[in-house]
Every structure is written in C-alpha cells, then in structure tokens.
Design a protein around this motif. Structure first.
Motif, PDB file in Angstrom:
ATOM      1  N   GLU A  62       2.002   6.431  -7.002  1.00  0.00           N
ATOM      2  CA  GLU A  62       0.845   7.033  -7.673  1.00  0.00           C
ATOM      3  C   GLU A  62       0.631   8.484  -7.260  1.00  0.00           C
TER       4      GLU A  62
ATOM      5  N   TYR B  24       0.835  -1.199   0.000  1.00  0.00           N
ATOM      6  CA  TYR B  24       0.000   0.000   0.000  1.00  0.00           C
ATOM      7  C   TYR B  24       0.871   1.251   0.000  1.00  0.00           C
TER       8      TYR B  24
ATOM      9  N   HIS C 139      -6.888  -2.182  -6.193  1.00  0.00           N
ATOM     10  CA  HIS C 139      -8.220  -2.802  -6.189  1.00  0.00           C
ATOM     11  C   HIS C 139      -8.827  -2.829  -4.792  1.00  0.00           C
TER      12      HIS C 139
ATOM     13  N   ALA D 144      -5.535   3.489  -4.750  1.00  0.00           N
ATOM     14  CA  ALA D 144      -6.614   2.557  -4.419  1.00  0.00           C
ATOM     15  C   ALA D 144      -7.086   1.815  -5.653  1.00  0.00           C
ATOM     16  N   GLN D 145      -7.169   2.528  -6.770  1.00  0.00           N
ATOM     17  CA  GLN D 145      -7.587   1.892  -8.025  1.00  0.00           C
ATOM     18  C   GLN D 145      -6.561   0.841  -8.456  1.00  0.00           C
ATOM     19  N   ARG D 146      -5.299   1.161  -8.326  1.00  0.00           N
ATOM     20  CA  ARG D 146      -4.234   0.212  -8.690  1.00  0.00           C
ATOM     21  C   ARG D 146      -4.254  -1.027  -7.813  1.00  0.00           C
TER      22      ARG D 146
ATOM     23  N   SER E 212     -10.830  -0.002  -1.764  1.00  0.00           N
ATOM     24  CA  SER E 212     -11.504   1.292  -1.671  1.00  0.00           C
ATOM     25  C   SER E 212     -10.537   2.335  -1.102  1.00  0.00           C
ATOM     26  N   GLN E 213     -10.819   3.594  -1.409  1.00  0.00           N
ATOM     27  CA  GLN E 213      -9.959   4.670  -0.914  1.00  0.00           C
ATOM     28  C   GLN E 213      -9.962   4.745   0.617  1.00  0.00           C
TER      29      GLN E 213
ATOM     30  N   GLY F 215      -6.612   8.125  -4.455  1.00  0.00           N
ATOM     31  CA  GLY F 215      -7.552   7.616  -5.449  1.00  0.00           C
ATOM     32  C   GLY F 215      -6.878   6.706  -6.464  1.00  0.00           C
ATOM     33  N   ARG F 216      -5.777   7.171  -7.047  1.00  0.00           N
ATOM     34  CA  ARG F 216      -5.066   6.368  -8.049  1.00  0.00           C
ATOM     35  C   ARG F 216      -4.455   5.110  -7.436  1.00  0.00           C
TER      36      ARG F 216
END
Length: 314
Positions: free
Chosen positions: A15, A8, A26, A22-24, A28-29, A19-20
């Motif tokens: 990133e 993490y 998979h 968390a998307q990478r 949640s923010q 937001g970015r």
C-alpha cells in the motif's frame, strides 16, 4: 514473530503508507505502527523508510518481503490442507499407550481442531509408508542419535531421550535392588528381529557399559514376554514398562539413551502445521504414563528432570 506481523509488513509494503495499509487490514493506524516497530525490533533492522509521502522498503525490507509472502502462502496452504484433508494419519511404534489414547491426546492438545487416525507400525515400514504418503506423521525412535539416519525428503523433530531399563521375569534371581549390568553377562539377551538398530543398541550397551559380549536370541515383538517368562531371558526396554504378566523392569542407571522423534515429509504443509500439536501430545502422554511407573518416577527424581508445558524435559 507472528503471522499477523508478516501480514502487516506485506500490506504496508504493497500500500505504500500506514493509512491505506491500516484501512486494508481493518486496524487503527497507531496499532499498525506499533506492530511494525515490534517486527523491526525482532528482525534487528528497519524494514521501512518513513517518508513524508509514505514508506519505502529498506534493503533489509526488500530481502524480507518475498520471504514474508512465501511464509504467508505456506500458512494458507497448510490451513486449506487441514480443512480439506480431514483426518491426519499418524503412525506410532508399539508403546505403552494405545492408539486411541494418542488420538485423544492430539485432540485435547489442539482443543479439538485436529482429528487424527493413529495406527501402530513397525519402524522400517513406518518410514516407508511416511515417504510414500500413506502416513502424514510418524512417532519413531532412533537408538543412536535423533539426528542420525536422515531420510531424504523427511523432517525429523527430536522429542526427548528416554533411558534404557532392563526387563526380566519378576522371579528372576537377578531381580534385586543392588545389581549392575555386568551381573547379567551370563544371561540370554533378547533382541527384536525388527528393527535391526534395536538389536545393535542392546549389543552395544552390553559391550560398552557392561563390558561383556551378550548371548543374544532374536525374537518377534509378540515373543518377548513369553521368552522373558519361560526362558528367564532379559532385554533392554522402555522405562514405561509396568510390572504385569510377571514381568518387571529394573533401572540400572545406564547412560545409554533411545531418542524419540516426530517425522513428516518436507513438502507436506499440513503435517508441518500440526506437527507441534502432535509433538506436544506425544510428550505429554509419555510423561503421563511415566508417572504411573514407580521406577520411572524414581529415575526422573534422581536425574533432576523437570517437564515443560508440552511435556518435554527441560
């Protein structure tokens, strides 16, 4: 601290925003934010500065990031080695359990994820084979202290310290309830030709605890039981020795200890990854065998020892 915390932190640093990252990852923010806070609490410092347009590493974060990347890379190498390397080769000194029992214990401790090939080795050859890459891990012992006798390039993890009992023929005149080490001053004491430090252990114990110079006879491991039986000799032994073949073991309350350890090469990531499993299996197996020996159970009760989930004394 878990590997996911490192993943993490690395993703967030690379990133530059929750937001970015968390998307990478998979996730949640909010989940990522909570886990980063937990990591910072474990570290004791903020690793990131929260800014309106994202995050930036703090001084602590800049120091943490390369080490986190290195740890993740090492973990990945260990997993790859375990998947591709197949069987883990474990050397074990002659003990109360069989090689297949230890292999089964390792499989059980890992829920079947670690497949091991266990073979019996002598102490000095075992360390040589470990250093040469012919063994991945070695279950050994040190008659001085588990941190002594350091071997270049080898990591040692102490497992536990076992007491020394006295082995003798069941018909020996000194096989009685009230006896001290000094009562054995006139007896022949057996010492093994290999390892030499075990002979030193016997001699040192007789001198320091019993107050006498022992008359020693060097024998091979295969000659111990016949010598105990036929010569009425005695020797120091593991508390796991069970009464059989006419041989028994006495607990004299000796203060001396023999330290068991697990060793592997520094550079072997796979061995490092499975070492906790092998350590837990060895400790649990030792305790399991000990529970079958009345003298050992009595010693544990007298010393007030308890055992943790991995089988190590608390």
């Amino acid at each position: 601290m878990e590997l996911r915390h490192l993943r993490y932190a690395v993703a967030l640093a690379e990133e530059g925003g929750f937001g970015r990252a968390a998307q990478r990852l998979h996730v949640s923010q909010p989940t990522l934010s909570v886990q980063i806070r937990k990591l910072e609490k474990l570290v004791g410092h903020d690793l990131f500065r929260r800014l309106p347009d994202g995050v930036r590493l703090t001084t602590a974060g800049e120091a943490f990031l390369p080490e986190a990347r290195a740890a993740l890379a090492a973990a990945e190498r260990a997993l790859t080695a375990a998947r591709e390397g197949g069987v883990v080769r474990v050397g074990c000194l002659r003990s109360a359990w069989t090689t297949w029992e230890l292999a089964d214990a390792i499989a059980e401790a890992s829920d079947g994820r670690v497949c091991s090939q266990v073979r019996t080795v002598a102490p000095e050859p075992g360390l040589i084979q470990l250093s040469a890459g012919q063994l991945d891990l070695l279950v050994g012992y040190d008659c001085r202290r588990s941190t002594d006798s350091a071997q270049p390039g080898v990591t040692r993890r102490p497992l536990f310290a076992e007491p020394a009992f006295v082995a003798l023929d069941a018909r020996h005149p000194l096989n009685r309830a009230t006896v001290t080490l000094a009562d054995f001053s006139a007896e022949v004491w057996l010492v093994l030709t290999d390892p030499a430090d075990l002979a030193d252990f016997v001699i040192r114990t007789c001198r320091r605890v019993g107050g006498f110079e022992p008359h020693v006879l060097a024998v091979s491991a295969d000659e111990v039981v016949p010598a105990l039986r036929d010569l009425k000799a005695v020797t120091l032994c593991s508390p796991l020795v069970r009464s059989r073949d006419g041989i028994t073991a006495l607990d004299l309350g000796l203060p001396t200890r023999r330290h068991l350890y697990l060793a592997w090469r520094h550079a072997d990531d796979r061995a490092h990854a499975v070492a906790p499993t092998v350590a837990a299996a060895t400790s649990a197996l030792y305790h399991s065998h000990g529970q079958r020996v009345p003298a050992y159970r009595h010693w544990v009760a007298r010393e007030g020892w308890t055992w943790s989930a991995v089988g190590e004394p608390d």
